[in-house]
Motif scaffolding. Structure first.
Motif, mmCIF file in Angstrom:
data_model
loop_
_atom_site.group_PDB
_atom_site.id
_atom_site.type_symbol
_atom_site.label_atom_id
_atom_site.label_comp_id
_atom_site.label_asym_id
_atom_site.label_seq_id
_atom_site.Cartn_x
_atom_site.Cartn_y
_atom_site.Cartn_z
ATOM 1 N N ILE A 24 -26.831 0.709 -115.258
ATOM 2 C CA ILE A 24 -25.926 1.494 -114.422
ATOM 3 C C ILE A 24 -25.539 0.628 -113.239
ATOM 4 N N SER A 25 -24.232 0.549 -112.974
ATOM 5 C CA SER A 25 -23.787 -0.233 -111.826
ATOM 6 C C SER A 25 -22.558 0.419 -111.209
ATOM 7 N N GLY A 26 -22.246 -0.015 -110.007
ATOM 8 C CA GLY A 26 -21.059 0.458 -109.315
ATOM 9 C C GLY A 26 -20.011 -0.635 -109.282
ATOM 10 N N VAL A 27 -18.774 -0.209 -109.109
ATOM 11 C CA VAL A 27 -17.665 -1.145 -108.984
ATOM 12 C C VAL A 27 -16.732 -0.595 -107.907
ATOM 13 N N ALA A 28 -16.056 -1.475 -107.197
ATOM 14 C CA ALA A 28 -15.242 -1.064 -106.055
ATOM 15 C C ALA A 28 -14.092 -0.130 -106.433
ATOM 16 N N CYS A 29 -13.457 -0.318 -107.580
ATOM 17 C CA CYS A 29 -12.338 0.560 -107.936
ATOM 18 C C CYS A 29 -12.073 0.500 -109.437
ATOM 19 N N MET A 30 -11.827 1.675 -110.031
ATOM 20 C CA MET A 30 -11.439 1.744 -111.445
ATOM 21 C C MET A 30 -10.095 2.450 -111.597
ATOM 22 N N ALA A 31 -9.332 2.569 -110.512
ATOM 23 C CA ALA A 31 -7.984 3.137 -110.502
ATOM 24 C C ALA A 31 -7.942 4.584 -110.986
ATOM 25 N N GLY A 32 -9.006 5.318 -110.757
ATOM 26 C CA GLY A 32 -9.037 6.740 -111.093
ATOM 27 C C GLY A 32 -9.020 7.590 -109.833
#
Length: 135
Positions: free
Chosen positions: A49-57
């Motif tokens: 499980i990881s986070g990302v700054a933006c997925m355009a949702g």
């Protein structure tokens, strides 16, 4: 790690509910990690499980993606960390056993049936030689 059995959940950490400064992605990551640890053998050991700054949702926070080697990728939106963690964990359990990652919306648990933003097929590699030029 065997990349053929690699599975990931990626959560957008930038999404905010309209009119607020709340970024529910961090809360969701924390809850998912705790529930998956608690589930033990019920979920593959290699599920990350990881986070990302933006997925355009941005219009449908909190946005969550499921990825697996040689599997379809799913993008879900409108996820509430207080309500849908169980559905996300149940889908993780299903996803690990789907050989190509493909499943119908009726097979997805709870809210994930209606909050799918996208299902992207796994990459196909063309092995056939072609005289057609791509520009």
């Amino acid at each position: 790690m065997d990349t053929q059995n690699n599975h990931r959940i990626t959560v957008c950490t930038s999404c905010k509910h309209k009119g607020t400064t709340c970024r529910p992605g961090f809360e969701l990551i924390e809850k998912l990690q705790a529930v998956i640890i608690e589930a033990g053998d019920a979920i593959a050991e290699d599920f990350e499980i990881s986070g990302v700054a933006c997925m355009a949702g941005c219009g449908r926070p909190c946005t969550v993606a499921y990825h697996g080697s040689r599997k379809a990728t799913y993008l879900f939106g409108d996820i509430d960390p207080a309500q849908e963690v169980g559905d996300l964990v149940t889908f993780a359990q299903q996803y690990t056993h789907l050989h190509d990652g493909w499943c119908s919306s009726v097979d997805r648990p709870g809210k994930l049936r209606k909050s799918t933003l996208s299902r992207v097929p796994s990459a196909m590699i063309a092995l056939e030689t072609s005289d057609v030029r791509v520009s």
